[in-house]
Design an enzyme around this catalytic site. Structure first.
Site, PDB file in Angstrom:
ATOM      1  N   LYS A   1     167.637 103.237  69.178  1.00  0.00           N
ATOM      2  CA  LYS A   1     168.399 104.315  69.814  1.00  0.00           C
ATOM      3  C   LYS A   1     168.199 104.321  71.325  1.00  0.00           C
ATOM      4  O   LYS A   1     169.165 104.422  72.075  1.00  0.00           O
ATOM      5  CB  LYS A   1     167.995 105.678  69.226  1.00  0.00           C
TER       6      LYS A   1
ATOM      7  N   ARG B   1     166.793 117.084  65.121  1.00  0.00           N
ATOM      8  CA  ARG B   1     165.863 116.484  64.158  1.00  0.00           C
ATOM      9  C   ARG B   1     165.931 117.149  62.789  1.00  0.00           C
ATOM     10  O   ARG B   1     165.375 116.627  61.831  1.00  0.00           O
ATOM     11  CB  ARG B   1     164.423 116.581  64.676  1.00  0.00           C
TER      12      ARG B   1
ATOM     13  N   ARG C   1     157.657  94.396  69.113  1.00  0.00           N
ATOM     14  CA  ARG C   1     157.890  95.099  70.380  1.00  0.00           C
ATOM     15  C   ARG C   1     156.563  95.290  71.125  1.00  0.00           C
ATOM     16  O   ARG C   1     156.491  95.097  72.337  1.00  0.00           O
ATOM     17  CB  ARG C   1     158.563  96.452  70.106  1.00  0.00           C
TER      18      ARG C   1
ATOM     19  N   ARG D   1     153.560 101.273  73.865  1.00  0.00           N
ATOM     20  CA  ARG D   1     153.791 102.670  73.476  1.00  0.00           C
ATOM     21  C   ARG D   1     152.840 103.035  72.345  1.00  0.00           C
ATOM     22  O   ARG D   1     152.639 102.254  71.421  1.00  0.00           O
ATOM     23  CB  ARG D   1     155.238 102.841  72.993  1.00  0.00           C
TER      24      ARG D   1
ATOM     25  N   ARG E   1     155.469 108.474  61.578  1.00  0.00           N
ATOM     26  CA  ARG E   1     156.726 108.932  62.188  1.00  0.00           C
ATOM     27  C   ARG E   1     157.915 108.640  61.278  1.00  0.00           C
ATOM     28  O   ARG E   1     158.826 109.443  61.155  1.00  0.00           O
ATOM     29  CB  ARG E   1     156.940 108.267  63.556  1.00  0.00           C
TER      30      ARG E   1
END
Length: 192
Positions: free
Chosen positions: A13, A88, A127, A139, A150
């Site tokens: 996203k 959300r 990533r 991150r 998550r």
């Protein structure tokens, strides 16, 4: 052009939103960034948010919708915006629709990046490796265990938002497992 990007964490996203920002000159609105900016600016809603955040509690939907309502009044959002990672929950989606309607606005498109969730952990690990190799910070969300938590939260709380928009005829599915440029092309086609 007022857009929402839906999809689980790691679906792309943020990457795709950045490309839409570049191509169409509309801002990507992150509720976290907007909350921090409102708190820093000392706006009435920011002051409310700060007291909640300082207590360690989660900011209520009313405050988040207030932050979004305030932010979309800025000059850079007059031509449109991208909401990434918001709404959300179903309650937030309904509140967002009501707030937009009160301003005489509506969403133009809700795009859901559809991905194979079993392959997302591999994507996140890759990533993180690429960031390390490039000397960039990794991150904290890219830790596989944090990521799995998550993803569980997304499936429990947020996955219900897509059917809400599908029923309203606003949802377009995009195959998020394609190469990045192909995903961008599919998004541009959906927006045309």
């Amino acid at each position: 052009m007022r857009l929402i990007f839906l999809g689980p964490p790691g679906a792309g996203k943020g990457t795709q939103a950045a490309r839409i920002v570049e191509a169409h000159g509309i801002p990507q609105l992150s509720t976290g960034d907007m909350l921090r900016a409102a708190v820093a600016a000392g706006t009435p809603i920011g002051i409310k948010a700060k007291s909640v955040m300082d207590s360690g509690a989660l900011v209520s939907d009313d405050i988040v919708i207030g932050i979004v309502a305030e932010r979309i009044e800025h000059a850079d959002a007059k031509k449109g915006f991208i909401l990434d990672g918001f709404p959300r929950t179903l309650a937030q989606a309904e509140a967002l629709d009501a707030m937009l309607a009160s301003k005489g606005l509506k969403l133009d498109k809700v795009l859901e990046l559809k991905v194979d969730q079993t392959k997302l952990v591999d994507r996140i690990v890759k990533r993180a490796e690429e960031a390390r190799a490039a000397g960039q910070p990794v991150r904290k969300d890219d830790d596989p265990e944090v990521f799995k938590t998550r993803l569980e939260a997304y499936n429990r709380d947020t996955a219900v938002v897509a059917p809400y928009y599908a029923k309203r005829g606003q949802l377009t599915d995009i195959d998020g497992m394609q190469p990045i440029d192909a995903v961008t092309a599919a998004i541009e086609k959906a927006l045309a």
